[in-house]
Write a protein that holds these residues in place. Structure first.
Motif, PDB file in Angstrom:
ATOM      1  N   GLU A 291      37.291 -41.593   8.101  1.00  0.00           N
ATOM      2  CA  GLU A 291      36.822 -41.294   6.736  1.00  0.00           C
ATOM      3  C   GLU A 291      37.632 -42.048   5.687  1.00  0.00           C
ATOM      4  O   GLU A 291      37.469 -41.817   4.487  1.00  0.00           O
ATOM      5  N   GLY A 292      38.548 -42.903   6.127  1.00  0.00           N
ATOM      6  CA  GLY A 292      39.275 -43.741   5.191  1.00  0.00           C
ATOM      7  C   GLY A 292      40.677 -43.284   4.854  1.00  0.00           C
ATOM      8  O   GLY A 292      41.342 -43.900   4.009  1.00  0.00           O
ATOM      9  N   VAL A 293      41.147 -42.201   5.486  1.00  0.00           N
ATOM     10  CA  VAL A 293      42.506 -41.729   5.226  1.00  0.00           C
ATOM     11  C   VAL A 293      43.469 -42.504   6.115  1.00  0.00           C
ATOM     12  O   VAL A 293      43.357 -42.455   7.340  1.00  0.00           O
ATOM     13  N   ARG A 294      44.404 -43.199   5.513  1.00  0.00           N
ATOM     14  CA  ARG A 294      45.308 -44.064   6.264  1.00  0.00           C
ATOM     15  C   ARG A 294      46.773 -43.659   6.126  1.00  0.00           C
ATOM     16  O   ARG A 294      47.669 -44.431   6.481  1.00  0.00           O
ATOM     17  N   ALA A 295      47.023 -42.461   5.627  1.00  0.00           N
ATOM     18  CA  ALA A 295      48.403 -41.995   5.476  1.00  0.00           C
ATOM     19  C   ALA A 295      48.445 -40.492   5.698  1.00  0.00           C
ATOM     20  O   ALA A 295      47.531 -39.767   5.276  1.00  0.00           O
ATOM     21  N   VAL A 296      49.512 -40.028   6.358  1.00  0.00           N
ATOM     22  CA  VAL A 296      49.625 -38.599   6.656  1.00  0.00           C
ATOM     23  C   VAL A 296      51.081 -38.164   6.579  1.00  0.00           C
ATOM     24  O   VAL A 296      51.988 -38.876   7.017  1.00  0.00           O
ATOM     25  N   LEU A 297      51.295 -37.004   5.993  1.00  0.00           N
ATOM     26  CA  LEU A 297      52.594 -36.327   6.000  1.00  0.00           C
ATOM     27  C   LEU A 297      52.471 -35.165   6.964  1.00  0.00           C
ATOM     28  O   LEU A 297      51.557 -34.341   6.838  1.00  0.00           O
ATOM     29  N   VAL A 298      53.381 -35.086   7.935  1.00  0.00           N
ATOM     30  CA  VAL A 298      53.282 -34.080   8.998  1.00  0.00           C
ATOM     31  C   VAL A 298      54.468 -33.120   8.929  1.00  0.00           C
ATOM     32  O   VAL A 298      55.624 -33.535   8.969  1.00  0.00           O
ATOM     33  N   HIS A 299      54.163 -31.847   8.826  1.00  0.00           N
ATOM     34  CA  HIS A 299      55.174 -30.792   8.909  1.00  0.00           C
ATOM     35  C   HIS A 299      54.829 -29.925  10.117  1.00  0.00           C
ATOM     36  O   HIS A 299      53.742 -29.364  10.210  1.00  0.00           O
ATOM     37  N   ASP A 300      55.761 -29.826  11.091  1.00  0.00           N
ATOM     38  CA  ASP A 300      57.144 -30.258  10.961  1.00  0.00           C
ATOM     39  C   ASP A 300      57.422 -31.450  11.881  1.00  0.00           C
ATOM     40  O   ASP A 300      56.500 -32.016  12.473  1.00  0.00           O
ATOM     41  N   GLY A 301      58.713 -31.781  12.056  1.00  0.00           N
ATOM     42  CA  GLY A 301      59.089 -32.955  12.824  1.00  0.00           C
ATOM     43  C   GLY A 301      58.701 -32.896  14.286  1.00  0.00           C
ATOM     44  O   GLY A 301      58.453 -33.929  14.909  1.00  0.00           O
ATOM     45  N   ARG A 302      58.640 -31.678  14.849  1.00  0.00           N
ATOM     46  CA  ARG A 302      58.274 -31.555  16.265  1.00  0.00           C
ATOM     47  C   ARG A 302      56.867 -32.073  16.513  1.00  0.00           C
ATOM     48  O   ARG A 302      56.583 -32.674  17.549  1.00  0.00           O
ATOM     49  N   ASP A 303      55.971 -31.818  15.560  1.00  0.00           N
ATOM     50  CA  ASP A 303      54.611 -32.320  15.685  1.00  0.00           C
ATOM     51  C   ASP A 303      54.550 -33.811  15.371  1.00  0.00           C
ATOM     52  O   ASP A 303      53.828 -34.563  16.035  1.00  0.00           O
ATOM     53  N   ALA A 304      55.314 -34.241  14.381  1.00  0.00           N
ATOM     54  CA  ALA A 304      55.252 -35.640  13.954  1.00  0.00           C
ATOM     55  C   ALA A 304      55.672 -36.594  15.072  1.00  0.00           C
ATOM     56  O   ALA A 304      55.043 -37.637  15.287  1.00  0.00           O
ATOM     57  N   ILE A 305      56.731 -36.248  15.819  1.00  0.00           N
ATOM     58  CA  ILE A 305      57.242 -37.194  16.813  1.00  0.00           C
ATOM     59  C   ILE A 305      56.317 -37.317  18.028  1.00  0.00           C
ATOM     60  O   ILE A 305      56.439 -38.279  18.798  1.00  0.00           O
ATOM     61  N   GLN A 306      55.385 -36.384  18.192  1.00  0.00           N
ATOM     62  CA  GLN A 306      54.449 -36.476  19.319  1.00  0.00           C
ATOM     63  C   GLN A 306      53.238 -37.345  19.010  1.00  0.00           C
ATOM     64  O   GLN A 306      52.511 -37.747  19.927  1.00  0.00           O
ATOM     65  N   LEU A 307      53.012 -37.632  17.729  1.00  0.00           N
ATOM     66  CA  LEU A 307      51.739 -38.225  17.346  1.00  0.00           C
ATOM     67  C   LEU A 307      51.582 -39.719  17.615  1.00  0.00           C
ATOM     68  O   LEU A 307      50.493 -40.153  18.008  1.00  0.00           O
ATOM     69  N   PRO A 308      52.583 -40.573  17.413  1.00  0.00           N
ATOM     70  CA  PRO A 308      52.330 -42.014  17.597  1.00  0.00           C
ATOM     71  C   PRO A 308      51.710 -42.397  18.933  1.00  0.00           C
ATOM     72  O   PRO A 308      50.707 -43.135  18.961  1.00  0.00           O
ATOM     73  N   PRO A 309      52.234 -41.937  20.098  1.00  0.00           N
ATOM     74  CA  PRO A 309      51.577 -42.338  21.348  1.00  0.00           C
ATOM     75  C   PRO A 309      50.182 -41.750  21.503  1.00  0.00           C
ATOM     76  O   PRO A 309      49.297 -42.390  22.094  1.00  0.00           O
ATOM     77  N   LEU A 310      49.961 -40.542  20.979  1.00  0.00           N
ATOM     78  CA  LEU A 310      48.635 -39.940  21.070  1.00  0.00           C
ATOM     79  C   LEU A 310      47.634 -40.691  20.210  1.00  0.00           C
ATOM     80  O   LEU A 310      46.468 -40.874  20.599  1.00  0.00           O
ATOM     81  N   LEU A 311      48.058 -41.130  19.048  1.00  0.00           N
ATOM     82  CA  LEU A 311      47.174 -41.924  18.192  1.00  0.00           C
ATOM     83  C   LEU A 311      46.901 -43.288  18.820  1.00  0.00           C
ATOM     84  O   LEU A 311      45.780 -43.811  18.754  1.00  0.00           O
ATOM     85  N   ARG A 312      47.931 -43.861  19.438  1.00  0.00           N
ATOM     86  CA  ARG A 312      47.759 -45.161  20.098  1.00  0.00           C
ATOM     87  C   ARG A 312      46.714 -45.062  21.203  1.00  0.00           C
ATOM     88  O   ARG A 312      45.910 -45.991  21.411  1.00  0.00           O
TER      89      ARG A 312
END
Length: 390
Positions: A291-312
């Motif tokens: 939908e065009g959203v290209r930036a995200v702020l994730v709370h908290d850090g435990r969730d944020a660090i899991q996301l890059p490989p899942l998005l890849r």
């Protein structure tokens, strides 16, 4: 005009002389003064050896007892001025905590509160005080009982992180009612990473915490500076920090003129602090990217660090396709790519809260403090900017 500290304390002594032993709450009612004010005056009088405190009540000291300011007697004149002028500090401005026992009640051990506890413990050690830790789990909602048990151990003061969370007008009214009893504690208390509802009896308590709304503003302002006009917030909703992050997002979007987006709720049921489903989160972020959203702020850090490989795995690269910022910096630098992160000043929160409580236990007549410590933003490669670029 409010009575001076000397006159208030003289009246307190008159009542205790008359009644022998009296509860702090009854003393406040009799003198028609706020409980928090009477509690501070009682602490100063006890420090000077003029009163004896015991589990919410005060009495005259044992015959022949002497306090740090000399023989017991009525506060007034030069003696009262000397009491008010004593800072109660040790070397290099550190409050003198020798002989003090401080109770600290937190909702959990691990991740966020470990650093806050460590900051308080270090400050207590430096001041010569002893820290006693208690846990009031998020699930229990039994702050009052836990605090009562901590008080039974004979602590001189309390560092408190109550569980109650406001989540709207009705909840805020309920929180105000439920927190009123906090204003009637028998010992000085400092709220840690919490602030009582305005107008409640507990609003007069000292409070020290991270200014999470400022932290969110730092993150969104950085992303807006990189050209993002729409930033998604993916956040929990089961902690005080999450509540403040969500409120900060709404404020920052309005302040920066960004396009508001519905918050992606990372809490999917199962009770407070239930684990999130990172696969589901990645799916929803991928949908947002479409939908065009290209930036995200994730709370908290435990969730944020899991996301890059899942998005890849979904064909989305960080930061080429999605700029990712973590709201917590405990391990953000260790991921691939390293995550840009907001760092709440957790150790400083614990240290400042302990320092303030020890000063409250001293003879100085301090006004109530509400202290917000500012988070910092560390820029790394996950948002597409060079480290140090702001």
């Amino acid at each position: 005009m409010a009575a001076s500290a000397d006159r208030r304390r003289a009246r307190i002594l008159d009542v205790v002389h008359e009644l022998g032993t009296v509860r702090v709450a009854d003393l406040a009612a009799r003198l028609d003064m706020p409980t928090v004010t009477i509690r501070r005056d009682v602490a100063a009088l006890a420090e000077a050896g003029r009163l004896r405190r015991s589990h919410g009540s005060v009495a005259l000291p044992d015959p022949g007892a002497h306090g740090p300011a000399g023989p017991a007697g009525t506060v007034g004149g030069a003696g009262g001025a000397a009491l008010l002028g004593a800072a109660g500090q040790g070397a290099a401005g550190v409050p003198d905590g020798r002989g003090r026992v401080i109770g600290m009640l937190v909702p959990t051990i691990g991740w966020y509160f470990d650093e806050i506890i460590d900051g308080a413990r270090s400050a207590a050690t430096a001041a010569g005080a002893r820290l006693v830790l208690g846990i009031s789990p998020h699930e229990a909602r039994d702050d009052r009982g836990q605090i009562a048990r901590t008080l039974e151990s004979g602590v001189d003061g309390l560092l408190l992180t109550p569980n109650r969370l406001p989540d709207g007008p009705a909840e805020e009214e309920e929180e105000e009612e439920e927190s009123d009893w906090l204003g009637d504690l028998p010992v000085p208390a400092v709220l840690v990473e919490r602030r009582a509802a305005p107008g409640s009896a507990a609003a007069g308590l000292d409070a020290v915490g991270s200014d999470h709304r400022h932290g969110v503003l730092l993150a969104l302002r950085h992303l807006a500076g990189l050209g993002h006009r729409s930033v998604l917030l993916a956040a929990r909703r089961d902690t005080w920090t999450a509540h403040e992050v969500r409120a900060g997002y709404a404020d920052a979007v309005r302040r920066l003129g960004l396009e508001p987006r519905p918050t992606l709720d990372l809490h999917h049921g199962g009770g407070p602090l239930a684990r999130t489903d990172p696969e589901r989160v990645a799916d929803q972020l991928a949908l947002g990217a479409e939908e065009g959203v290209r930036a995200v702020l994730v709370h908290d850090g435990r969730d944020a660090i899991q996301l890059p490989p899942l998005l890849r795995a979904r064909g989305l690269r960080v930061p080429e396709d999605i700029a990712l910022v973590s709201y917590d910096d405990a391990f953000a630098a260790l991921t691939t790519p390293p995550l840009t992160a907001v760092a709440p000043p957790k150790r400083a929160v614990g240290a400042v809260a302990l320092d303030l409580l020890l000063r409250r236990l001293g003879p100085a007549d301090l006004p109530a403090h509400h202290i917000g410590l500012l988070p910092t933003l560390t820029v790394r490669s996950s948002c597409g900017a060079l480290p140090g670029q702001d």
